[in-house]
Write a protein that holds these residues in place. Sequence first.
Motif, PDB file in Angstrom:
ATOM      1  N   THR A 167       0.846  -1.182   0.000  1.00  0.00           N
ATOM      2  CA  THR A 167       0.000   0.000   0.000  1.00  0.00           C
ATOM      3  C   THR A 167       0.885   1.237   0.000  1.00  0.00           C
ATOM      4  O   THR A 167       1.925   1.263   0.648  1.00  0.00           O
ATOM      5  CB  THR A 167      -0.911  -0.012   1.247  1.00  0.00           C
ATOM      6  OG1 THR A 167      -1.669  -1.223   1.242  1.00  0.00           O
ATOM      7  CG2 THR A 167      -1.850   1.159   1.259  1.00  0.00           C
ATOM      8  N   THR A 168       0.449   2.265  -0.714  1.00  0.00           N
ATOM      9  CA  THR A 168       1.198   3.522  -0.809  1.00  0.00           C
ATOM     10  C   THR A 168       0.630   4.526   0.185  1.00  0.00           C
ATOM     11  O   THR A 168      -0.582   4.625   0.365  1.00  0.00           O
ATOM     12  CB  THR A 168       1.115   4.086  -2.232  1.00  0.00           C
ATOM     13  OG1 THR A 168       1.644   3.123  -3.136  1.00  0.00           O
ATOM     14  CG2 THR A 168       1.901   5.387  -2.361  1.00  0.00           C
ATOM     15  N   ALA A 179      12.171  -0.094   6.466  1.00  0.00           N
ATOM     16  CA  ALA A 179      12.615  -1.298   5.742  1.00  0.00           C
ATOM     17  C   ALA A 179      12.568  -2.524   6.654  1.00  0.00           C
ATOM     18  O   ALA A 179      12.141  -3.603   6.226  1.00  0.00           O
ATOM     19  CB  ALA A 179      14.022  -1.095   5.179  1.00  0.00           C
ATOM     20  N   ASP A 180      12.981  -2.353   7.898  1.00  0.00           N
ATOM     21  CA  ASP A 180      12.942  -3.460   8.857  1.00  0.00           C
ATOM     22  C   ASP A 180      11.514  -3.930   9.122  1.00  0.00           C
ATOM     23  O   ASP A 180      11.299  -5.070   9.525  1.00  0.00           O
ATOM     24  CB  ASP A 180      13.614  -3.067  10.177  1.00  0.00           C
ATOM     25  CG  ASP A 180      15.128  -2.920  10.053  1.00  0.00           C
ATOM     26  OD1 ASP A 180      15.694  -3.353   9.025  1.00  0.00           O
ATOM     27  OD2 ASP A 180      15.731  -2.361  10.990  1.00  0.00           O
ATOM     28  N   MET A 181      10.539  -3.048   8.890  1.00  0.00           N
ATOM     29  CA  MET A 181       9.126  -3.381   9.068  1.00  0.00           C
ATOM     30  C   MET A 181       8.501  -3.932   7.783  1.00  0.00           C
ATOM     31  O   MET A 181       7.321  -4.229   7.747  1.00  0.00           O
ATOM     32  CB  MET A 181       8.349  -2.142   9.510  1.00  0.00           C
ATOM     33  CG  MET A 181       8.700  -1.621  10.861  1.00  0.00           C
ATOM     34  SD  MET A 181       7.705  -0.147  11.198  1.00  0.00           S
ATOM     35  CE  MET A 181       8.267   0.267  12.832  1.00  0.00           C
ATOM     36  N   GLY A 182       9.305  -4.002   6.729  1.00  0.00           N
ATOM     37  CA  GLY A 182       8.806  -4.539   5.465  1.00  0.00           C
ATOM     38  C   GLY A 182       8.348  -3.497   4.473  1.00  0.00           C
ATOM     39  O   GLY A 182       7.790  -3.829   3.429  1.00  0.00           O
ATOM     40  N   ASP A 233      -1.827  -1.045   6.816  1.00  0.00           N
ATOM     41  CA  ASP A 233      -2.030   0.167   7.604  1.00  0.00           C
ATOM     42  C   ASP A 233      -1.379   0.072   8.986  1.00  0.00           C
ATOM     43  O   ASP A 233      -0.866   1.064   9.499  1.00  0.00           O
ATOM     44  CB  ASP A 233      -3.527   0.443   7.778  1.00  0.00           C
ATOM     45  CG  ASP A 233      -4.228   0.805   6.484  1.00  0.00           C
ATOM     46  OD1 ASP A 233      -3.551   1.103   5.480  1.00  0.00           O
ATOM     47  OD2 ASP A 233      -5.479   0.799   6.479  1.00  0.00           O
ATOM     48  N   ALA A 234      -1.402  -1.108   9.586  1.00  0.00           N
ATOM     49  CA  ALA A 234      -0.818  -1.268  10.921  1.00  0.00           C
ATOM     50  C   ALA A 234       0.679  -1.000  10.909  1.00  0.00           C
ATOM     51  O   ALA A 234       1.209  -0.362  11.824  1.00  0.00           O
ATOM     52  CB  ALA A 234      -1.109  -2.660  11.471  1.00  0.00           C
ATOM     53  N   VAL A 235       1.361  -1.460   9.882  1.00  0.00           N
ATOM     54  CA  VAL A 235       2.800  -1.204   9.768  1.00  0.00           C
ATOM     55  C   VAL A 235       3.057   0.285   9.629  1.00  0.00           C
ATOM     56  O   VAL A 235       3.925   0.846  10.311  1.00  0.00           O
ATOM     57  CB  VAL A 235       3.414  -1.988   8.584  1.00  0.00           C
ATOM     58  CG1 VAL A 235       4.836  -1.515   8.292  1.00  0.00           C
ATOM     59  CG2 VAL A 235       3.407  -3.475   8.878  1.00  0.00           C
ATOM     60  N   MET A 236       2.289   0.963   8.779  1.00  0.00           N
ATOM     61  CA  MET A 236       2.509   2.398   8.600  1.00  0.00           C
ATOM     62  C   MET A 236       2.166   3.165   9.869  1.00  0.00           C
ATOM     63  O   MET A 236       2.869   4.110  10.232  1.00  0.00           O
ATOM     64  CB  MET A 236       1.707   2.919   7.414  1.00  0.00           C
ATOM     65  CG  MET A 236       1.986   4.377   7.094  1.00  0.00           C
ATOM     66  SD  MET A 236       3.745   4.856   6.934  1.00  0.00           S
ATOM     67  CE  MET A 236       4.285   3.877   5.565  1.00  0.00           C
TER      68      MET A 236
END
Length: 97
Positions: A2-3, A33-36, A60-63
């Motif tokens: 997702t952007t 990057a470490d979060m993918g 969304d959770a990663v962002m």
Amino acid sequence: MTTYVLLINWTDQGVKAVRESPKRLDAARKELADMGGSFKEFFLTMGDCDMVAICEAPDDAVMARFALKTGMAGNVRTRTLKAFPENAYREIINSLG
């Protein structure tokens, strides 16, 4: 992926140490990057925002986690916009009937 569009402003703390900002950007790139995820574009801007970043993340959770961790350092405040690419935009509009 997702952007996301991140609208970024320095805090008082961040602008006082602005010379360290490139190092903080490098650390943020590594953190995402470490979060993918990844930074696709980064801009120093003039106007309402000090910087704008175009990023990708798995969800969304990663962002959200990235934005919160970045904000916890106290150097910037972010506003995050989820961005839909043109093909998704067309699908959404066409689904309206």
